[in-house]
Design a protein around this motif. Structure first.
Motif, short mmCIF file in Angstrom:
data_model
loop_
_atom_site.label_atom_id
_atom_site.label_comp_id
_atom_site.label_asym_id
_atom_site.label_seq_id
_atom_site.Cartn_x
_atom_site.Cartn_y
_atom_site.Cartn_z
N LYS A 324 0.88 -1.30 -0.01
CA LYS A 324 -0.01 -0.08 0.06
C LYS A 324 0.75 1.20 -0.08
CE LYS A 324 -4.14 2.17 2.33
NZ LYS A 324 -3.50 3.59 2.44
N ASP A 327 2.12 1.85 -3.44
CA ASP A 327 1.07 1.98 -4.20
C ASP A 327 0.52 3.25 -4.12
OD1 ASP A 327 -0.97 1.32 -6.25
OD2 ASP A 327 -2.08 0.30 -4.89
N ASP A 328 0.27 3.80 -3.04
CA ASP A 328 -0.35 5.01 -2.53
C ASP A 328 0.71 6.18 -3.17
OD1 ASP A 328 -2.46 4.04 -1.42
OD2 ASP A 328 -1.91 4.31 0.65
N GLU A 329 2.04 6.20 -2.97
CA GLU A 329 2.91 7.14 -3.35
C GLU A 329 2.66 7.34 -4.95
OE1 GLU A 329 5.60 9.94 -4.27
OE2 GLU A 329 4.60 9.44 -2.00
N PHE A 331 0.09 6.39 -6.80
CA PHE A 331 -0.73 6.94 -7.23
C PHE A 331 -0.87 8.58 -7.21
CE2 PHE A 331 -4.94 8.82 -5.56
CZ PHE A 331 -5.87 8.47 -6.79
N TYR A 332 -0.35 8.92 -5.94
CA TYR A 332 -0.17 10.44 -5.46
C TYR A 332 0.51 11.22 -6.75
CZ TYR A 332 1.01 14.93 -3.53
OH TYR A 332 1.38 16.26 -3.41
N GLU A 343 -8.84 10.88 -5.34
CA GLU A 343 -9.20 9.71 -4.59
C GLU A 343 -8.87 8.15 -5.14
OE1 GLU A 343 -13.04 9.73 -3.02
OE2 GLU A 343 -13.09 11.57 -1.87
N ARG A 344 -8.61 7.29 -4.64
CA ARG A 344 -8.56 5.87 -5.22
C ARG A 344 -9.84 5.45 -5.76
NH1 ARG A 344 -3.28 3.81 -4.33
NH2 ARG A 344 -3.92 2.58 -5.87
N ARG A 347 -10.73 -0.89 -5.19
CA ARG A 347 -9.46 -1.77 -5.64
C ARG A 347 -9.93 -2.74 -6.62
NH1 ARG A 347 -4.57 -2.84 -4.35
NH2 ARG A 347 -3.68 -4.97 -5.02
#
Length: 681
Positions: A324, A327-329, A331-332, A343-344, A347
């Motif tokens: 996560k 993956d989050d970085e 996405f950012y 926002e994501r 999933r």
């Protein structure tokens, strides 16, 4: 390419098949999208795009989890639900190991198993990181680069096997510029505030990703700065987007020995076997100056810098499939900073799209069996042939082209191969290993499969029956090397007409104009027109005719150069000219084909709209896309397609029948003087 920027949209196909033989809407009580999509507060003579689609935009704002909303997003959501059912059913099945269902189900299940993904962290890349850490020479750097290409990363340069532009029945090795994470050189040098901010965020992003991959803070900070310097060096010797559209300038065929002279620090005789090529003797180099500069780049940076660069390329390629935090970085930066997505998405949607992206060949076979009724191919061919007949009529009537060139143009047109619906044979993916143990490893195996599939073409006859799109892909393309258009089955659908039959104005505005007409015109745009009927890059024009053609294309370049998006971003008329020519040709050919239908001949009104009104509104509906400012800004930087607003307003402002239909007068924003209107085909 049509570039609907949407994959996997085969929805509600059965409701429109019979529609191609009728022009009457038999259910007048249901809302008509062409009516309800409009924003009647907008004057169509001022901004037809927002007149045609603005009502829908007001009612459907862009979700915070998306970069855009519109016709393609709506279809994508439906397709995601359908593919999700296929994936979930496959994941519950007990099919034999190696079966299509087993691979689909296990790939999807591995992506949904966030507990295992989180527990694994970066372990799936452990061996790859260890190999990078062991590098101790430039030769080892080059060897690692070759390996990373085989597993889905693309450091330093671009390499692929494809048809030889000038000998279309043979495969060639092609080398092109590459290795820059931001995609195009402009991001590294433009000094407007938007681009400067992206550069600053990019360095921060690299640093964070290096840290998340196991690098200490100080080393990651220094590494990020040096990676940015390294990529800026590569970008400095890269051609701009518009320059990459000239097939002659990007065709530089040479023996490997000559290629070695371009890059004395790289012995390609040693590198080619690492890339999987045996007995390679000749290459095509897209941008020789890029490769000449690599020597200085290789020596300018330390082994430590190169190791950081390779580590970054690897983690960047696999970030979406890891834990996560990574993956989050990822996405950012890539979604929020570059495209304005806040926002994501759920999933399951992401995993469904990834499963379909890697195993679409297998999922497509299920779609063909379960979702496509008989007759799909025949109906698509019927529409395509009608458009081709109209195009031939236009060529015959051209007042700027000589008879000798017309003869060759008509012959090329007659030889365009139409691949429609779905392929007659599927790729054999039996040797692809997929299980539930690791999502990232499944992706790596798939990347290796596709790379090996590409390499296996070397030395074999060209397979002209191959498709590079799936039947569930809502898109289409023209391949100049095969002189073919490929229109997957799902392009026949018309969202919003569920349970009833669209009229011919809608069918020819969307399927005829923005699909078949667009793709056929690509065979005669600034690039496609340089290829002959067999797909070879060869001049078949007289000198005078070519000069007249280029004078006309210059007008469309100038037209689109003057369009401004957001605050001050001009569309790149040179880079987008091929798509703009295809859009113009498509809407013209679709309209002429529509005029041959009974609906047009009988002047039938549907939902209070005349045939002409419906046709042009349908064309506007084909590009009903509302995007975030960040996404539009990025599109202008990296894409050869104009933003949706000018894929509508641009071509329509050149069409006299549109002026008459919507009362466009001098002084209106959609008005162009007769001398400025672009008429090509």
């Amino acid at each position: 390419m049509l570039f609907r920027n949407l994959a996997n949209a085969c929805v509600l196909l059965s409701v429109v098949l019979a529609a191609c033989n009728t022009s009457t809407n038999k259910n007048e009580n249901k809302p008509d999208p062409l009516v309800t999509n409009r924003d009647t507060t907008v004057n169509p003579a001022q901004d037809f795009f927002h007149y045609a689609d603005g009502g829908w935009f007001k009612a459907h704002p862009i979700p915070s989890s998306e970069r855009s909303n519109g016709i393609f997003r709506t279809i994508q959501d439906t397709i995601n639900d359908q593919v999700r059912r296929i994936c979930e059913e496959a994941s519950k099945a007990n099919d034999a190991t190696g079966s299509n269902k087993q691979k689909i189900g296990d790939f999807f299940a591995s992506g949904m198993d966030t507990v295992n993904i989180e527990k694994a962290g970066i372990a799936p890349l452990k061996n790859e990181f260890a190999a990078i850490d062991s590098i101790n020479s430039i030769d080892a750097v080059i060897a690692a680069i070759a390996h990373l290409h085989s597993i889905g990363a693309s450091p330093l340069f671009s390499f692929y096997i494809s048809q030889d532009d000038k000998i279309s029945d043979k495969y060639a090795m092609l080398f092109a510029q590459g290795g820059i994470g931001l995609g195009v050189r402009d991001y590294y040098f433009d000094n407007d505030g938007r681009t400067k901010n992206i550069r600053n965020e990019y360095v921060k992003h690299i640093q964070k990703m290096l840290q998340l991959s196991g690098t200490d803070s100080a080393t990651a900070s220094a590494g990020a700065l040096n990676i940015m310097k390294l990529e800026t060096e590569l970008a400095a010797h890269s051609r701009k987007l518009a320059e990459l559209r000239d097939p002659e300038k990007n065709y530089n065929k040479m023996p490997v020995a000559q290629f070695n002279k371009l890059t004395p620090a790289i012995n390609w005789n040693n590198v080619l076997p690492l890339l999987g090529i045996k007995n390679g003797d000749t290459v095509i180099v897209g941008q020789p100056e890029f490769y000449s500069a690599l020597n200085n780049t290789l020596s300018k940076f330390s082994i430590k810098d190169w190791k950081a660069y390779l580590r970054w390329n690897l983690i960047n390629a696999y970030a979406s499939y890891l834990n996560k935090a990574i993956d989050d970085e990822n996405f950012y930066f890539n979604a929020t900073i570059l495209s304005g997505v806040k926002e994501r998405k759920p999933r399951w949607k992401t995993v469904v799209e990834n499963t379909n992206g890697y195993l679409g060949e297998l999922i497509g076979q299920v779609y063909v069996k379960e979702y496509l009724p008989e007759g799909t191919k025949d109906k698509l061919v019927e529409i395509g042939n009608n458009i081709r007949d109209v195009f031939a009529g236009h060529i015959k009537k051209l007042d700027w082209m000589s008879d000798s060139t017309k003869t060759k143009a008509l012959y090329k047109l007659s030889k365009i191969v139409m691949k429609v619906g779905y392929p007659d044979k599927w790729k054999d993916m039996s040797n692809l290993t997929i299980d539930r143990s690791s999502y990232a490893q499944n992706v790596m195996h798939a990347n290796q499969w596709f790379y090996n599939y590409m390499i296996s073409k070397w030395g074999k006859p060209v397979d002209r029956e191959e498709w590079t799109m799936m039947p569930q892909t809502y898109n289409a393309y023209y391949n100049p090397s095969n002189n073919e258009i490929v229109v997957p089955a799902c392009n026949i659908i018309v969202p919003g007409f569920e349970g009833r039959m669209p009229d011919d104005a809608v069918l020819y505005g969307i399927i005829g104009g923005s699909t078949f007409g667009h793709e056929i015109t690509h065979g005669f745009d600034d690039q496609g027109s340089q290829y002959d009927d067999k797909g070879n890059l060869r001049n078949w024009w007289t000198k005078e005719d070519r000069e007249k053609f280029l004078a006309k294309t210059k007008l469309i370049v100038e037209q689109f150069n003057n369009y401004v998006m957001l605050d001050s971003l001009h569309i790149n008329g040179d880079a987008t000219q091929g798509e703009n020519i295809a859009d113009l040709g498509g809407v013209v050919m679709g309209y002429e084909a529509f005029k041959k239908t009974n609906q047009y001949k009988n002047n039938e009104t549907v939902a209070g709209l005349t045939p002409d009104q419906r046709y042009f509104l349908a064309y506007g509906y084909a590009w009903m896309v509302n995007a975030t400012p960040e996404s539009i800004a990025r599109q202008i930087r990296i894409d050869v397609h104009s933003p949706a607003q000018y894929r509508v307003n641009g071509p329509l402002s050149n069409i006299p029948e549109f002026y008459k239909t919507f009362n466009v007068k001098p002084g209106d924003a959609m008005y162009r003087a007769d001398s400025l209107r672009v008429v090509i085909w």
